[in-house]
Design a protein around this motif. Sequence first.
Motif, mmCIF file in Angstrom:
data_model
loop_
_atom_site.group_PDB
_atom_site.id
_atom_site.type_symbol
_atom_site.label_atom_id
_atom_site.label_comp_id
_atom_site.label_asym_id
_atom_site.label_seq_id
_atom_site.Cartn_x
_atom_site.Cartn_y
_atom_site.Cartn_z
ATOM 1 N N ILE A 363 -10.434 15.337 3.505
ATOM 2 C CA ILE A 363 -9.832 16.031 2.405
ATOM 3 C C ILE A 363 -8.559 16.625 2.964
ATOM 4 O O ILE A 363 -7.593 16.653 2.242
ATOM 5 C CB ILE A 363 -10.895 16.598 1.558
ATOM 6 N N LEU A 364 -8.576 17.584 3.739
ATOM 7 C CA LEU A 364 -7.716 18.437 4.305
ATOM 8 C C LEU A 364 -6.473 17.407 4.795
ATOM 9 O O LEU A 364 -5.293 17.703 4.496
ATOM 10 C CB LEU A 364 -7.991 19.341 5.379
ATOM 11 N N GLU A 365 -6.619 16.297 5.425
ATOM 12 C CA GLU A 365 -5.790 15.368 5.878
ATOM 13 C C GLU A 365 -4.983 14.756 4.380
ATOM 14 O O GLU A 365 -3.909 14.594 4.446
ATOM 15 C CB GLU A 365 -6.233 14.271 6.741
ATOM 16 N N THR A 366 -5.915 14.359 3.577
ATOM 17 C CA THR A 366 -5.218 13.948 2.294
ATOM 18 C C THR A 366 -4.336 14.867 1.842
ATOM 19 O O THR A 366 -3.159 14.349 1.278
ATOM 20 C CB THR A 366 -6.412 13.656 1.323
ATOM 21 N N ILE A 367 -4.597 16.283 1.727
ATOM 22 C CA ILE A 367 -3.859 16.877 0.971
ATOM 23 C C ILE A 367 -2.488 17.366 1.810
ATOM 24 O O ILE A 367 -1.660 18.164 1.419
ATOM 25 C CB ILE A 367 -4.426 18.274 0.243
ATOM 26 N N ASP A 368 -2.388 16.990 3.043
ATOM 27 C CA ASP A 368 -1.346 17.184 3.861
ATOM 28 C C ASP A 368 -0.095 16.447 3.559
ATOM 29 O O ASP A 368 1.118 16.827 3.807
ATOM 30 C CB ASP A 368 -1.639 16.683 5.393
ATOM 31 N N THR A 369 -0.250 15.376 2.572
ATOM 32 C CA THR A 369 0.918 14.785 1.836
ATOM 33 C C THR A 369 0.676 14.876 0.348
ATOM 34 O O THR A 369 -0.278 15.077 -0.225
ATOM 35 C CB THR A 369 0.842 13.362 2.230
ATOM 36 N N ARG A 371 1.508 13.155 -1.851
ATOM 37 C CA ARG A 371 0.874 11.761 -2.485
ATOM 38 C C ARG A 371 -0.526 11.950 -2.622
ATOM 39 O O ARG A 371 -1.246 11.613 -3.601
ATOM 40 C CB ARG A 371 1.276 10.419 -1.698
ATOM 41 N N GLY A 372 -1.298 12.397 -1.316
ATOM 42 C CA GLY A 372 -2.635 12.285 -1.112
ATOM 43 C C GLY A 372 -3.179 13.637 -2.339
ATOM 44 O O GLY A 372 -4.175 13.573 -2.782
ATOM 45 N N LEU A 373 -2.523 14.823 -2.199
ATOM 46 C CA LEU A 373 -2.774 15.736 -3.184
ATOM 47 C C LEU A 373 -2.978 15.114 -4.757
ATOM 48 O O LEU A 373 -3.753 15.574 -5.198
ATOM 49 C CB LEU A 373 -1.825 16.880 -3.003
ATOM 50 N N LEU A 374 -1.917 14.427 -4.942
ATOM 51 C CA LEU A 374 -1.729 13.982 -6.217
ATOM 52 C C LEU A 374 -2.978 12.998 -6.642
ATOM 53 O O LEU A 374 -3.562 13.347 -7.534
ATOM 54 C CB LEU A 374 -0.433 13.176 -6.585
ATOM 55 N N GLU A 375 -3.366 12.300 -5.653
ATOM 56 C CA GLU A 375 -4.451 11.275 -5.924
ATOM 57 C C GLU A 375 -5.715 12.010 -6.091
ATOM 58 O O GLU A 375 -6.522 11.833 -7.140
ATOM 59 C CB GLU A 375 -4.631 10.441 -4.507
ATOM 60 N N LEU A 376 -6.063 13.177 -5.472
ATOM 61 C CA LEU A 376 -7.109 14.109 -5.737
ATOM 62 C C LEU A 376 -7.094 14.690 -6.923
ATOM 63 O O LEU A 376 -8.150 14.663 -8.016
ATOM 64 C CB LEU A 376 -7.269 15.074 -4.852
ATOM 65 N N LEU A 377 -5.900 15.414 -7.451
ATOM 66 C CA LEU A 377 -5.799 16.135 -8.648
ATOM 67 C C LEU A 377 -6.080 14.834 -9.794
ATOM 68 O O LEU A 377 -6.407 15.243 -11.072
ATOM 69 C CB LEU A 377 -4.588 16.607 -8.893
ATOM 70 N N TYR A 378 -5.289 13.694 -9.779
ATOM 71 C CA TYR A 378 -5.483 12.822 -10.885
ATOM 72 C C TYR A 378 -6.867 12.235 -11.329
ATOM 73 O O TYR A 378 -7.075 11.827 -12.479
ATOM 74 C CB TYR A 378 -4.367 11.864 -10.508
#
Length: 426
Positions: A363-369, A371-378
């Motif tokens: 998760i921390l790697e995902t929100i490093d970008t 786009r990844g952060l957006l995926e989680l929020l969406y």
Amino acid sequence: MGDISEKITEMQGYKLHVIETDKYKTNTIVWRMKAPLTKKDVTKRALLPQVLQSSSANYPTTTKLRSYLDDLYGATLYVDLSKKGEYHVISFLIEIANEKFLTDPTPLLEKGFELLAEILLHPNASGNAFDRETVEKEKRTQKQRIQSVYDDKMRYSNVRLIEEMCKGEPYALQVHGDAAEVEAITPDSLYEYYQKALAEDEMNLYVIGDVKEAEVKAFAEELLKFETRTPKQAEDLRVSQKSDVNEVKEQQDVKQGKLNIGYRTNISYGGPDYFTLQVFNGIFGGFAHSKLFINVREKASLAYYAASRLESHKGLLMVMSGIDNKNYDQAVKIIREQMEAMRKGDFTEEEIEQTKAVIKNQILETIDTSRGLLELLYHNVIAKTNIGIETWLSEMQKATREDIIAVGNKINLDTIYFLTGTEAGQ
């Protein structure tokens, strides 16, 4: 991580999400449109974003549009299509340099907004029809996209598993539509669908980066106005449990068999068991330390690869593996044994802790970008939830052995799909 806060404002016809952060080098503007998946519209809907991003009224060729992006300090524009549960989601993504780092005073964020408005609202069209040449070019590409799934046997077997498992449900539809329906799309029929989508879709605009909310709101207000709407919701499907496991074998000229197994988890995103399900899947087949990897691939040497993944909005858990055709029965047996072991609690505290640590890192790697952060929020838009990343992590940490076993006992085997070669005489 505490610096990620999402400010949401109801705009005219859509929601604006602003995430102010100096974590990323660029500013990202993402426009997302979602509508229920339907057989009638899926192919047109898949073609639409490709046509819109190909050219526009002011940039009537792809070359002109791309050259304008280069003028904006190498801004990027791309579109994406995805299926999330019973929804078909279109994304337009613009990444643009942060103007603070430039010597000249180009108002890049504003230019990014203008570009988004140009693509969405000023298409390359006249008299209620898109430009014919653009539509024909993108139709050819769409056919190739659909064909490419058949050429990649790993993707193909996953698509086939879902088609067999979700027969009669919207989720069985392919994200790029049906090859047989591409030809019938005309510049007029696509334009008519474009107007319908802009009038009816649930629309969200995300702006992530070193931005000021007030400024973003002002640009959005000025450049992006739509009719207010009550977006269509997908029907809430209650799928009844099959009494028998659906077993499907298909023969093609493949050297390596593809064994894909689908389970119904009966748990969807944001539900009380959702975070435990993540841990369950991590121990079962999500990572290199998981049961499928160790027992099916390493100990029994039965598979070239073996892993599982979740479709959180549809409540599916899917196992993907590549095996020799002759090993089908043995591989099915050992994969089913791993699920049984999970239900019985045949895993250690160490495995639980290791899995939680890997999920947290992921998760921390995902929100490093951005786009990844957006995926989680969406996920929150699809599931009508409001789960922040902190909550995500703290809830997942709470999962106990008993919780994991309970989740395992909610999961039902639904479909076994095997793409087999012809040489083993099967």
